[in-house]
Design a protein around this motif. Structure first.
Motif, PDB file in Angstrom:
ATOM      1  N   ALA A   1       5.959   4.137  49.675  1.00 57.08           N
ATOM      2  CA  ALA A   1       4.724   4.673  50.255  1.00 57.08           C
ATOM      3  C   ALA A   1       3.590   3.670  50.241  1.00 57.08           C
ATOM      4  CB  ALA A   1       4.300   5.927  49.499  1.00 57.08           C
ATOM      5  N   GLY A   2       3.885   2.443  49.834  1.00 53.34           N
ATOM      6  CA  GLY A   2       2.836   1.438  49.813  1.00 53.34           C
ATOM      7  C   GLY A   2       2.063   1.422  48.512  1.00 53.34           C
ATOM      8  N   ALA A   3       2.653   1.985  47.441  1.00 52.44           N
ATOM      9  CA  ALA A   3       2.055   1.989  46.105  1.00 52.44           C
ATOM     10  C   ALA A   3       0.701   2.673  46.062  1.00 52.44           C
ATOM     11  CB  ALA A   3       1.943   0.557  45.564  1.00 52.44           C
ATOM     12  N   ALA A   4       0.474   3.670  46.922  1.00 45.03           N
ATOM     13  CA  ALA A   4      -0.780   4.425  46.910  1.00 45.03           C
ATOM     14  C   ALA A   4      -0.726   5.475  45.817  1.00 45.03           C
ATOM     15  CB  ALA A   4      -1.008   5.101  48.261  1.00 45.03           C
ATOM     16  N   GLU A   5      -1.816   5.724  45.146  1.00 41.02           N
ATOM     17  CA  GLU A   5      -1.871   6.782  44.144  1.00 41.02           C
ATOM     18  C   GLU A   5      -1.684   8.114  44.845  1.00 41.02           C
ATOM     19  OE1 GLU A   5      -2.087   5.034  40.468  1.00 41.02           O
ATOM     20  OE2 GLU A   5      -1.998   7.151  40.974  1.00 41.02           O
TER      21      GLU A   5
ATOM     22  N   ALA B   1      14.418   8.025  34.072  1.00 44.87           N
ATOM     23  CA  ALA B   1      14.760   8.258  35.481  1.00 44.87           C
ATOM     24  C   ALA B   1      13.527   8.655  36.269  1.00 44.87           C
ATOM     25  CB  ALA B   1      15.831   9.349  35.581  1.00 44.87           C
ATOM     26  N   GLY B   2      12.655   9.470  35.665  1.00 44.52           N
ATOM     27  CA  GLY B   2      11.430   9.868  36.343  1.00 44.52           C
ATOM     28  C   GLY B   2      10.552   8.681  36.677  1.00 44.52           C
ATOM     29  N   GLU B   3      10.436   7.750  35.730  1.00 44.41           N
ATOM     30  CA  GLU B   3       9.637   6.555  35.982  1.00 44.41           C
ATOM     31  C   GLU B   3      10.253   5.694  37.082  1.00 44.41           C
ATOM     32  OE1 GLU B   3       6.794   5.608  35.189  1.00 44.41           O
ATOM     33  OE2 GLU B   3       6.240   6.872  33.507  1.00 44.41           O
ATOM     34  N   ARG B   4      11.568   5.556  37.078  1.00 46.68           N
ATOM     35  CA  ARG B   4      12.247   4.759  38.105  1.00 46.68           C
ATOM     36  C   ARG B   4      12.066   5.369  39.491  1.00 46.68           C
ATOM     37  NH1 ARG B   4      13.810  -0.298  37.462  1.00 46.68           N
ATOM     38  NH2 ARG B   4      15.581   0.045  38.848  1.00 46.68           N
ATOM     39  N   LEU B   5      12.245   6.678  39.577  1.00 46.64           N
ATOM     40  CA  LEU B   5      12.096   7.348  40.869  1.00 46.64           C
ATOM     41  C   LEU B   5      10.659   7.275  41.357  1.00 46.64           C
ATOM     42  CD1 LEU B   5      14.364  10.464  40.257  1.00 46.64           C
ATOM     43  CD2 LEU B   5      14.847   8.509  41.752  1.00 46.64           C
ATOM     44  N   ARG B   6       9.718   7.406  40.438  1.00 45.38           N
ATOM     45  CA  ARG B   6       8.305   7.314  40.789  1.00 45.38           C
ATOM     46  C   ARG B   6       7.992   5.920  41.341  1.00 45.38           C
ATOM     47  NH1 ARG B   6       3.180   9.338  41.950  1.00 45.38           N
ATOM     48  NH2 ARG B   6       1.609   7.929  41.127  1.00 45.38           N
ATOM     49  N   ARG B   7       8.544   4.903  40.706  1.00 43.81           N
ATOM     50  CA  ARG B   7       8.288   3.533  41.134  1.00 43.81           C
ATOM     51  C   ARG B   7       8.851   3.293  42.535  1.00 43.81           C
ATOM     52  NH1 ARG B   7       9.890  -0.101  36.417  1.00 43.81           N
ATOM     53  NH2 ARG B   7       8.493   1.418  35.463  1.00 43.81           N
TER      54      ARG B   7
ATOM     55  N   SER C   1      -0.533  11.135  39.708  1.00 40.93           N
ATOM     56  CA  SER C   1      -0.611   9.911  38.918  1.00 40.93           C
ATOM     57  C   SER C   1      -0.252  10.241  37.477  1.00 40.93           C
ATOM     58  CB  SER C   1      -2.031   9.342  38.975  1.00 40.93           C
ATOM     59  OG  SER C   1      -2.936  10.216  38.315  1.00 40.93           O
ATOM     60  N   HIS C   2      -0.030   9.220  36.664  1.00 43.41           N
ATOM     61  CA  HIS C   2       0.279   9.451  35.255  1.00 43.41           C
ATOM     62  C   HIS C   2      -0.872  10.184  34.565  1.00 43.41           C
ATOM     63  CE1 HIS C   2       3.303   6.296  36.046  1.00 43.41           C
ATOM     64  NE2 HIS C   2       3.956   6.829  35.034  1.00 43.41           N
ATOM     65  N   GLU C   3      -2.088   9.780  34.852  1.00 44.59           N
ATOM     66  CA  GLU C   3      -3.250  10.399  34.214  1.00 44.59           C
ATOM     67  C   GLU C   3      -3.363  11.873  34.582  1.00 44.59           C
ATOM     68  OE1 GLU C   3      -8.110   9.752  33.922  1.00 44.59           O
ATOM     69  OE2 GLU C   3      -6.900   8.512  35.275  1.00 44.59           O
TER      70      GLU C   3
ATOM     71  N   VAL D   1       7.138  14.419  34.165  1.00 43.03           N
ATOM     72  CA  VAL D   1       8.116  13.896  35.124  1.00 43.03           C
ATOM     73  C   VAL D   1       8.077  14.709  36.412  1.00 43.03           C
ATOM     74  CG1 VAL D   1      10.591  13.655  35.597  1.00 43.03           C
ATOM     75  CG2 VAL D   1       9.650  12.857  33.424  1.00 43.03           C
ATOM     76  N   ALA D   2       8.015  16.039  36.281  1.00 41.06           N
ATOM     77  CA  ALA D   2       7.924  16.881  37.469  1.00 41.06           C
ATOM     78  C   ALA D   2       6.657  16.575  38.253  1.00 41.06           C
ATOM     79  CB  ALA D   2       7.955  18.360  37.070  1.00 41.06           C
ATOM     80  N   GLY D   3       5.549  16.347  37.549  1.00 38.77           N
ATOM     81  CA  GLY D   3       4.304  16.008  38.222  1.00 38.77           C
ATOM     82  C   GLY D   3       4.367  14.668  38.927  1.00 38.77           C
ATOM     83  N   LEU D   4       4.956  13.679  38.269  1.00 38.63           N
ATOM     84  CA  LEU D   4       5.098  12.358  38.879  1.00 38.63           C
ATOM     85  C   LEU D   4       5.950  12.426  40.140  1.00 38.63           C
ATOM     86  CD1 LEU D   4       5.704  10.117  35.722  1.00 38.63           C
ATOM     87  CD2 LEU D   4       3.613  10.263  37.097  1.00 38.63           C
ATOM     88  N   LEU D   5       7.046  13.198  40.072  1.00 43.16           N
ATOM     89  CA  LEU D   5       7.932  13.304  41.225  1.00 43.16           C
ATOM     90  C   LEU D   5       7.320  14.109  42.350  1.00 43.16           C
ATOM     91  CD1 LEU D   5      11.404  13.807  39.483  1.00 43.16           C
ATOM     92  CD2 LEU D   5      10.360  11.696  40.348  1.00 43.16           C
TER      93      LEU D   5
END
Length: 315
Positions: free
Chosen positions: A157-161, A145-151, A228-230, A220-224
């Motif tokens: 937002a225009g896929a900006a990091e 779910a975290g990955e889906r929401l992040r996507r 970035s993943h890194e 997941v909390a960081g992504l939301l």
């Protein structure tokens, strides 16, 4: 617990080092693996037993895991500790290292208090194979779910990091920063607000539940919250280091008392295995999350959790 074998100690140590850092829950695997193997393993390695020596053993292994993290991120911790000292000395919070030091301190307070208050309750009530399997399944769903929401957020937002959108930090563009990826990443993380950092750090509280991954839920909390993943992985590992170390240090005295009688050699063997596997895991994951996502780990947790539930309830 003098009958804990060296094989059990080494296998558990290696599993702990890997699963503590991979987003798949070390405590969940510490509960499930012995139960699934059965026999002597299920009897020797029961984390829910009151005053469990096995719990003292696996939490003691956290010191080795924390040592591996300290070794891998030693340059970061030199900067962070230097920032803390300079902040206290000059009574300021201005540079990236000073901000990151206080951000880590504040962000780890909620999980530290919760661990002291809730660890025993959660372990004795939920530290059994079936709840652990259910929480591992839930962990996989949370990661997915975290990955889906992040996507979706990136698309909107225009896929900006996200880290590029954080406010500029003093010193972030200092000469030489671009040549040191670690310093640059720490500078990016230091731009977070205290509220955002504390919210991400507080997600670790859920990892008290066996089957919920500390690194996974924090990522997941960081992504939301826009990392970035890194950077989410790096912040997760930096936050986890003092928490894992503190948990291990608190349990070490138990291993020198009656609970540790006859297993000091096994503890050493397990600790060596945990240190080696944790170092290799963090080295791999910091590279992995430069270009990849949590999705494979989500799939693993769902399959492992569902399979464990089926096996434990139907056999």
């Amino acid at each position: 617990m003098s009958h804990l074998s060296y094989l059990e100690a080494i296998v558990v140590g290696a599993f702990q080092g890997v699963t503590e850092l991979f987003p798949v829950s070390s405590l969940g695997h510490s509960v499930l693996v012995p139960a699934l193997v059965g026999g002597r393993w299920a009897a020797d390695l029961n984390v829910s037993t009151p005053e469990s020596p096995y719990l003292a053993f696996i939490v003691g292994l956290h010191v080795a895991t924390a040592a591996a993290l300290l070794l891998f991120f030693w340059r970061d911790w030199v900067r962070i500790l230097g920032g803390f000292v300079s902040s206290v000395r000059h009574r300021r919070v201005r540079t990236p290292a000073e901000r990151l030091a206080w951000l880590i301190i504040v962000a780890t307070i909620p999980v530290g208090i919760s661990g002291l208050l809730l660890e025993h309750l959660f372990r004795t009530t939920l530290g059994r194979p079936i709840p652990a399997a259910a929480f591992l399944l839930a962990n996989g769903l949370v990661l997915y779910a975290g990955e889906r929401l992040r996507r979706r957020a990136e698309t909107a937002a225009g896929a900006a990091e996200a880290t590029d959108a954080l406010p500029a930090a003093d010193g972030a563009d200092a000469p030489g920063a671009a040549q040191d990826a670690g310093a640059a990443a720490d500078a990016r993380l230091s731009r977070m607000s205290v509220g955002r950092g504390t919210l991400i750090g507080s997600a670790q509280i859920l990892a008290l539940l066996p089957g919920i991954s500390r690194s996974g839920i924090t990522m997941v909390a960081g992504l939301l919250r826009g990392l970035s993943h890194e950077d989410a992985a790096r912040f997760s590992f930096l936050l986890a280091t003092p928490v894992i170390l503190a948990a291990g240090v608190l349990k070490i005295p138990d291993l020198f008392g009656p609970l540790g009688a006859g297993i000091h050699g096994q503890v050493l063997a397990g600790s060596i295995a945990s240190f080696a596997s944790a170092y290799l895991a963090v080295r791999y994951l910091t590279r992995y999350f430069q270009t990849r996502t949590l999705t494979p780990f989500a799939v693993y947790c769902v399959l492992a959790g569902a399979g464990s539930l089926a096996w434990l309830t139907l056999t």
